[in-house]
Design a protein around this motif. Structure first.
Motif, PDB file in Angstrom:
ATOM      1  N   LYS A  97       0.826  -1.203   0.000  1.00 19.19           N
ATOM      2  CA  LYS A  97       0.000   0.000   0.000  1.00 19.19           C
ATOM      3  C   LYS A  97       0.862   1.256   0.000  1.00 19.19           C
ATOM      4  O   LYS A  97       2.000   1.228   0.460  1.00 19.19           O
ATOM      5  N   VAL A  98       0.271   2.312  -0.503  1.00 25.62           N
ATOM      6  CA  VAL A  98       0.912   3.625  -0.409  1.00 25.62           C
ATOM      7  C   VAL A  98       1.156   3.916   1.073  1.00 25.62           C
ATOM      8  O   VAL A  98       0.280   3.694   1.910  1.00 25.62           O
ATOM      9  N   GLY A  99       2.362   4.351   1.380  1.00 21.24           N
ATOM     10  CA  GLY A  99       2.739   4.635   2.764  1.00 21.24           C
ATOM     11  C   GLY A  99       3.636   3.569   3.365  1.00 21.24           C
ATOM     12  O   GLY A  99       4.328   3.826   4.346  1.00 21.24           O
ATOM     13  N   TYR A 102       9.717   0.999   1.489  1.00 25.63           N
ATOM     14  CA  TYR A 102      10.185   0.205   0.358  1.00 25.63           C
ATOM     15  C   TYR A 102      10.519  -1.210   0.812  1.00 25.63           C
ATOM     16  O   TYR A 102      10.149  -2.185   0.159  1.00 25.63           O
ATOM     17  N   GLU A 103      11.195  -1.343   1.932  1.00 23.83           N
ATOM     18  CA  GLU A 103      11.603  -2.661   2.432  1.00 23.83           C
ATOM     19  C   GLU A 103      10.391  -3.534   2.730  1.00 23.83           C
ATOM     20  O   GLU A 103      10.379  -4.723   2.416  1.00 23.83           O
ATOM     21  N   THR A 104       9.351  -2.964   3.327  1.00 24.11           N
ATOM     22  CA  THR A 104       8.129  -3.719   3.601  1.00 24.11           C
ATOM     23  C   THR A 104       7.498  -4.183   2.291  1.00 24.11           C
ATOM     24  O   THR A 104       7.112  -5.348   2.152  1.00 24.11           O
ATOM     25  N   GLY A 105       7.404  -3.299   1.317  1.00 24.51           N
ATOM     26  CA  GLY A 105       6.840  -3.655   0.017  1.00 24.51           C
ATOM     27  C   GLY A 105       7.656  -4.728  -0.675  1.00 24.51           C
ATOM     28  O   GLY A 105       7.112  -5.685  -1.242  1.00 24.51           O
ATOM     29  N   LEU A 132       7.358  -0.710  -7.552  1.00 27.01           N
ATOM     30  CA  LEU A 132       7.145   0.128  -6.376  1.00 27.01           C
ATOM     31  C   LEU A 132       7.649   1.529  -6.699  1.00 27.01           C
ATOM     32  O   LEU A 132       8.802   1.700  -7.096  1.00 27.01           O
ATOM     33  N   LEU A 133       6.797   2.520  -6.551  1.00 28.70           N
ATOM     34  CA  LEU A 133       7.179   3.912  -6.772  1.00 28.70           C
ATOM     35  C   LEU A 133       7.495   4.488  -5.400  1.00 28.70           C
ATOM     36  O   LEU A 133       6.607   4.647  -4.562  1.00 28.70           O
ATOM     37  N   ALA A 134       8.771   4.738  -5.151  1.00 31.13           N
ATOM     38  CA  ALA A 134       9.207   5.168  -3.818  1.00 31.13           C
ATOM     39  C   ALA A 134       9.901   6.522  -3.900  1.00 31.13           C
ATOM     40  O   ALA A 134      10.531   6.855  -4.899  1.00 31.13           O
ATOM     41  N   ASN A 138      12.435   6.516   0.873  1.00 32.07           N
ATOM     42  CA  ASN A 138      12.136   5.091   0.737  1.00 32.07           C
ATOM     43  C   ASN A 138      10.752   4.702   1.241  1.00 32.07           C
ATOM     44  O   ASN A 138      10.556   3.611   1.768  1.00 32.07           O
ATOM     45  N   PHE A 139       9.788   5.599   1.065  1.00 32.77           N
ATOM     46  CA  PHE A 139       8.398   5.267   1.325  1.00 32.77           C
ATOM     47  C   PHE A 139       7.662   5.194  -0.002  1.00 32.77           C
ATOM     48  O   PHE A 139       7.911   5.981  -0.921  1.00 32.77           O
TER      49      PHE A 139
END
Length: 149
Positions: A97-99, A102-105, A132-134, A138-139
């Motif tokens: 999800k947005v928010g 990056y590492e979680t995604g 992933l658009l970060a 890195n969020f």
């Protein structure tokens, strides 16, 4: 005795290789939650949640942009959805999800069978990819799912 077993094995592998893309697309349908848009869907989503799309040309077809919903839906010339991009925190793509960081995604995608690519923000699985658009912190501010050519 060995020849029938070999023929059976080759036939089973051929059937599985043909079915694999369909299995991945079904998997993608279950894992993409962007206002009902699904990859390879032929539904013309000119309006979503009461918002009318702005149609923009694209190299591989066209795209419907819903600025208020923070999504865009890309279609191929065959009228099927080939790309879904969301910047809306209400949506998710493979639980990303947005928010999210990056590492979680990245971990969510890898745990769901996606492989890494040369681009550290793009992950592939069968015949589609998730990007992933970060931002510089890195969020994740957006997620894109699309069919590979």
């Amino acid at each position: 005795m060995k020849r029938p077993l070999l023929i059976l094995t080759v036939a089973a592998l051929a059937l599985l290789s043909c079915a694999a893309p369909a299995l991945y697309v079904a998997d993608a349908e279950a894992e993409i939650d962007v206002f009902g848009a699904k990859l390879l869907q032929k539904t013309d989503m000119k309006e979503v949640n009461g918002e009318k799309a702005v149609r923009e040309p694209c190299v591989k077809g066209y795209e419907y942009v819903f600025e208020g919903l923070k999504i865009s839906i890309g279609y191929g010339f065959d009228g099927k959805i080939r790309k879904i991009t969301t910047r809306n925190p209400e949506n998710s793509v493979y639980a990303v999800k947005v928010g999210d960081s990056y590492e979680t995604g990245r971990m969510k995608l890898l745990s769901r069978g996606f492989g890494r690519t040369e681009d550290p923000f793009r992950f592939t699985k069968a015949d589609f990819s998730v990007t992933l658009l970060a931002n510089e912190s890195n969020f994740i501010f957006g997620v894109r799912a699309e069919l590979l050519d």
